[in-house]
Design a protein around this motif. Structure first.
Motif, mmCIF file in Angstrom:
data_model
loop_
_atom_site.group_PDB
_atom_site.id
_atom_site.type_symbol
_atom_site.label_atom_id
_atom_site.label_comp_id
_atom_site.label_asym_id
_atom_site.label_seq_id
_atom_site.Cartn_x
_atom_site.Cartn_y
_atom_site.Cartn_z
ATOM 1 N N LYS A 32 1.601 -65.234 -7.510
ATOM 2 C CA LYS A 32 2.436 -64.176 -8.080
ATOM 3 C C LYS A 32 1.646 -63.222 -8.953
ATOM 4 N N GLU A 33 0.623 -63.717 -9.604
ATOM 5 C CA GLU A 33 -0.135 -62.892 -10.526
ATOM 6 C C GLU A 33 -1.622 -63.054 -10.245
ATOM 7 N N TYR A 34 -2.363 -61.971 -10.463
ATOM 8 C CA TYR A 34 -3.807 -61.973 -10.296
ATOM 9 C C TYR A 34 -4.456 -61.589 -11.617
ATOM 10 N N THR A 35 -5.531 -62.283 -11.920
ATOM 11 C CA THR A 35 -6.265 -61.971 -13.132
ATOM 12 C C THR A 35 -7.299 -60.894 -12.820
ATOM 13 N N THR A 36 -7.135 -59.740 -13.372
ATOM 14 C CA THR A 36 -8.051 -58.627 -13.117
ATOM 15 C C THR A 36 -9.098 -58.558 -14.225
#
Length: 250
Positions: A32-36
């Motif tokens: 659901k989420e990506y660490t940029t």
């Protein structure tokens, strides 16, 4: 007991959410989420300014020298001895660490082929004009044998030049069909640490100016030492440093 029950309930809810995120028929979960993260955290330099690469928050500076390699194997024994003596002199001038860096680049010969073709078209036009002039002289009685012979020799020269140009274009195109044309570039990386300045009363601009002066002096001494090895060297400017790092990271 209540706290343990509450924590168990939350863990069960989280597990059910993870199961719902699984794609039917597979064991792959949908993120659901990506660490940029910034690309600058991956790169090992901060910035490029004044023909220098800045590292470690301004604690380390690099200047790069580009060198043209010499074909040592094709030299005579006297030339080899001279190159070896020059390289020994180069090593004896070192009072600080350096890094020798080799970069292999793919050469785009499309522009070269197009350039040859353009020049070939000009030669073809010149050949047609000279052929017409020669035919006109043969049909006319206003020219002696010496003048006709001069034009004939010039016509033969242009024909040979045109044939040579065609062979060059064909050979280059055949060479570049199934394999990449590679070229090696050689560099010497010269470092300098801000702590070497040793003066705390200087402001940032004065420090950068002194660091640039020291790095430039080091690079010039190395270039002069390598000149005795018949090597042509130059200091890369900021734009060339950007190109060097771009190709290295890509």
């Amino acid at each position: 007991v209540f706290i343990y029950w509450n924590m168990s309930r939350k863990a069960k809810i989280e597990a059910e959410k993870e199961e719902n995120d699984v794609v039917p028929g597979t064991t792959t979960k949908i993120a659901k989420e990506y660490t940029t993260k910034s690309i600058f955290k991956f790169m090992q330099f901060d910035k490029i300014e004044d023909n220098m690469i800045v590292q470690d928050g301004g604690k380390r500076y690099l200047m790069v020298i580009e060198c043209e390699g010499v074909n040592y194997d094709l030299m005579s024994q006297v030339e080899k001895t001279a190159v070896e003596s020059g390289f020994v002199q180069f090593l004896n001038t070192l009072r600080y660490p350096i890094q020798i860096y080799t970069q292999t680049r793919t050469v785009n010969i499309g522009d070269s082929i197009q350039n040859y073709k353009s020049r070939l078209e000009v030669t073809k036009k010149e050949l047609d004009v000279k052929q017409q002039e020669y035919n006109r002289m043969l049909q006319s009685d206003n020219y002696d044998d010496k003048q006709i012979e001069t034009v004939r020799r010039e016509l033969i020269r242009i024909k040979n030049l045109y044939a040579y140009g065609q062979d060059v274009v064909e050979n280059i195109q055949k060479t570049s069909q199934n394999k990449s044309v590679l070229r090696k570039h050689y560099y010497i990386v010269v470092p300098y640490y801000a702590a070497e300045v040793g003066v705390d009363i200087l402001d940032e601009e004065e420090k950068k100016s002194m660091i640039f002066s020291e790095l430039y002096t080091r690079c010039q001494s190395l270039i002069q030492a390598l000149f005795s090895c018949e090597m042509k060297c130059k200091i890369l400017n900021s734009n060339e440093l950007v190109e060097l790092l771009y190709i290295a990271y890509n």
